[in-house]
Enzyme design. Structure first.
Site, PDB file in Angstrom:
ATOM      1  CB  SER A 242      -0.966   0.317   1.191  1.00 58.56           C
ATOM      2  OG  SER A 242      -1.709   0.930   1.146  1.00 58.56           O
TER       3      SER A 242
ATOM      4  CG  HIS B 291      -3.574  -1.370  -2.545  1.00 56.90           C
ATOM      5  ND1 HIS B 291      -4.287  -2.030  -3.371  1.00 56.90           N
ATOM      6  CD2 HIS B 291      -4.013  -0.519  -2.007  1.00 56.90           C
ATOM      7  CE1 HIS B 291      -5.363  -1.806  -2.836  1.00 56.90           C
ATOM      8  NE2 HIS B 291      -5.344  -0.856  -1.986  1.00 56.90           N
TER       9      HIS B 291
ATOM     10  CG  ASP C 219      -5.292   2.738  -0.973  1.00 59.69           C
ATOM     11  OD1 ASP C 219      -4.658   2.335   0.032  1.00 59.69           O
ATOM     12  OD2 ASP C 219      -6.210   2.061  -1.417  1.00 59.69           O
TER      13      ASP C 219
ATOM     14  CG  MET D 293      -8.841   7.516  -0.870  1.00 61.48           C
ATOM     15  SD  MET D 293      -8.367   7.773   0.817  1.00 61.48           S
ATOM     16  CE  MET D 293      -7.470   6.090   0.990  1.00 61.48           C
TER      17      MET D 293
ATOM     18  CG  HIS E 250      -8.566   0.333  -3.495  1.00 57.99           C
ATOM     19  ND1 HIS E 250      -8.528   0.221  -2.133  1.00 57.99           N
ATOM     20  CD2 HIS E 250     -10.172   0.400  -3.593  1.00 57.99           C
ATOM     21  CE1 HIS E 250      -9.914   0.021  -1.767  1.00 57.99           C
ATOM     22  NE2 HIS E 250     -10.690   0.066  -2.534  1.00 57.99           N
TER      23      HIS E 250
ATOM     24  CG  MET F 281     -11.167   3.521  -1.759  1.00 61.73           C
ATOM     25  SD  MET F 281     -10.298   3.544  -0.555  1.00 61.73           S
ATOM     26  CE  MET F 281      -8.691   3.599  -0.990  1.00 61.73           C
TER      27      MET F 281
ATOM     28  CG  MET G 245     -12.986  -1.966   1.470  1.00 63.26           C
ATOM     29  SD  MET G 245     -11.025  -1.584   1.044  1.00 63.26           S
ATOM     30  CE  MET G 245     -10.849  -0.749   2.633  1.00 63.26           C
TER      31      MET G 245
ATOM     32  N   GLY H 107     -10.520   4.692   3.780  1.00 66.29           N
ATOM     33  CA  GLY H 107     -10.398   6.402   3.718  1.00 66.29           C
ATOM     34  C   GLY H 107      -8.996   6.565   4.376  1.00 66.29           C
TER      35      GLY H 107
ATOM     36  N   GLY I 181      -4.016   2.912   9.187  1.00 69.86           N
ATOM     37  CA  GLY I 181      -3.936   2.881  10.438  1.00 69.86           C
ATOM     38  C   GLY I 181      -5.335   2.356  11.151  1.00 69.86           C
TER      39      GLY I 181
ATOM     40  CG  ASP J 158      -7.339  -2.368   1.049  1.00 67.78           C
ATOM     41  OD1 ASP J 158      -7.501  -1.632   0.198  1.00 67.78           O
ATOM     42  OD2 ASP J 158      -6.426  -1.799   1.934  1.00 67.78           O
ATOM     43  N   GLY J 159      -6.687  -3.569   4.713  1.00 65.07           N
ATOM     44  CA  GLY J 159      -6.693  -2.732   5.843  1.00 65.07           C
ATOM     45  C   GLY J 159      -6.529  -3.533   7.226  1.00 65.07           C
TER      46      GLY J 159
ATOM     47  N   GLY K 189       0.107  -2.280   4.387  1.00 66.61           N
ATOM     48  CA  GLY K 189       0.635  -0.559   4.496  1.00 66.61           C
ATOM     49  C   GLY K 189       1.373  -0.470   5.836  1.00 66.61           C
ATOM     50  CB  SER K 190       0.557   2.048   8.432  1.00 63.65           C
ATOM     51  OG  SER K 190      -0.801   1.888   8.796  1.00 63.65           O
TER      52      SER K 190
HETATM   53  C1  DX5 Z   1      -7.545   1.819   3.757  1.00 59.78           C
HETATM   54  C2  DX5 Z   1      -6.491   1.965   2.738  1.00 59.78           C
HETATM   55  C3  DX5 Z   1      -5.629   0.878   3.011  1.00 59.78           C
HETATM   56  C4  DX5 Z   1      -4.353   1.054   3.802  1.00 59.78           C
HETATM   57  C5  DX5 Z   1      -3.683   0.069   4.373  1.00 59.78           C
HETATM   58  O1  DX5 Z   1      -8.699   2.943   3.046  1.00 59.78           O
HETATM   59  O2  DX5 Z   1      -7.057   1.871   1.592  1.00 59.78           O
HETATM   60  O3  DX5 Z   1      -5.307   0.179   1.946  1.00 59.78           O
HETATM   61  O4  DX5 Z   1      -3.605   1.882   3.229  1.00 59.78           O
HETATM   62  O5  DX5 Z   1      -2.865   0.489   5.528  1.00 59.78           O
HETATM   63  P1  DX5 Z   1      -2.864  -0.198   7.031  1.00 59.78           P
HETATM   64  O6  DX5 Z   1      -2.254  -1.314   7.168  1.00 59.78           O
HETATM   65  O7  DX5 Z   1      -2.639   1.156   7.691  1.00 59.78           O
HETATM   66  O8  DX5 Z   1      -4.416  -0.627   7.057  1.00 59.78           O
HETATM   67 ZN    ZN Z   2      -6.849   0.191  -0.799  1.00 58.68          ZN
END
Ligand code: DX5
Ligand code: ZN
Length: 220
Positions: free
Chosen positions: A8, A33, A35, A37, A66, A68, A137, A142, A145, A175-176, A197-198
């Site tokens: 991510s 990935h 994101d 938005m 992705h 969104m 999801m 959005g 973390g 994802d998430g 991601g994080s």
């Molecule tokens: C949520 C994001 C996730 C995010 C994943 O809307 O689309 O893809 O980057 O990161 P963590 O690991 O922090 O959930």
């Molecule tokens: Zn995503």
């Protein structure tokens, strides 16, 4: 088939982007990935087409885009999707889902559909022929973390069972909050592709190489 990693990139450091991409390449991470938005479908803004183009200049790792965004049909082309990429749209964001998925397929990319935690699996029953990926999801979209929405684990398991009994060649992407503990539960439930991601990849104080190796071990 071993689980695959989709890094991510909204969680990656802009300051050392190329350095991190080389580490992701060495770790054979399967996708980047991205994101996207729009501040409407989700209350945030993140990455955009210029960021994707800059990445395409420096790496051959395929993009997992992705969207969104509301009316994703209006935004497919700006990302120049190509064979090997995945483009995921939200079922909740368009009135013409099958048409959007067909448009993505026509670009050569793999069409994907995403469901927010509250959206039931039955919303997919008439498009499972049109997708290569279903993105579940596991947080409300959005922000990075956030914490896992626990009932999404059962949703993964039910979808896996539906795909297997229907003979659909569809991968489940999650994802998430994909940390090591949750990734193991998601893998057990039937997930194939892990957006990290994080929570599971870009962890302050932990070398990216180590994060890749640890996650790889859990999802193998
Ligand atoms: C949520 C994001 C996730 C995010 C994943 O809307 O689309 O893809 O980057 O990161 P963590 O690991 O922090 O959930
Ligand atoms: Zn995503």
């Amino acid at each position: 088939m071993p689980g695959k990693i989709s890094a991510s990139m909204m969680c990656a450091s802009f300051a050392q982007l190329e350095n991190d991409v080389r580490i992701l390449e060495n770790g054979e991470v399967e996708y980047l990935h991205i994101d996207i938005m729009d501040g409407h479908f989700v209350p945030n803004f993140t990455l955009g087409p210029d960021y994707v183009n800059a990445l395409r200049e420096i790496t051959d790792i395929p993009m997992d885009i992705h969207l969104m965004v509301e009316k994703p049909e209006n935004w497919i082309d700006v990302f120049s999707p190509q064979k090997g990429d995945i483009v995921v749209v939200h079922q909740e964001a368009t009135h013409h889902l099958q048409r959007v998925l067909a448009k993505i397929k026509a670009t050569g990319a793999t069409p994907g559909v995403a469901l927010n935690p509250a959206t039931p699996l039955c919303m997919l029953e008439n498009v499972l022929e049109d997708v290569g990926v279903v993105l579940i999801m596991t947080v409300n979209p959005g922000y990075a973390g956030q914490k896992l929405v626990p009932q999404t684990l059962q949703k993964i398991a039910v979808l896996k069972q539906q795909l297997e009994s229907g003979g659909y060649a569809v991968e489940i992407e999650v994802d998430g909050n994909v940390n090591l503990e949750n990734a193991a539960l998601m893998r057990q439930a039937g997930a194939d592709l892990f957006v990290a991601g994080s929570s599971g990849l870009f962890i302050p104080g932990q070398p990216l190489e180590d994060s890749i190796a640890r996650l790889r071990e859990v999802i193998r």
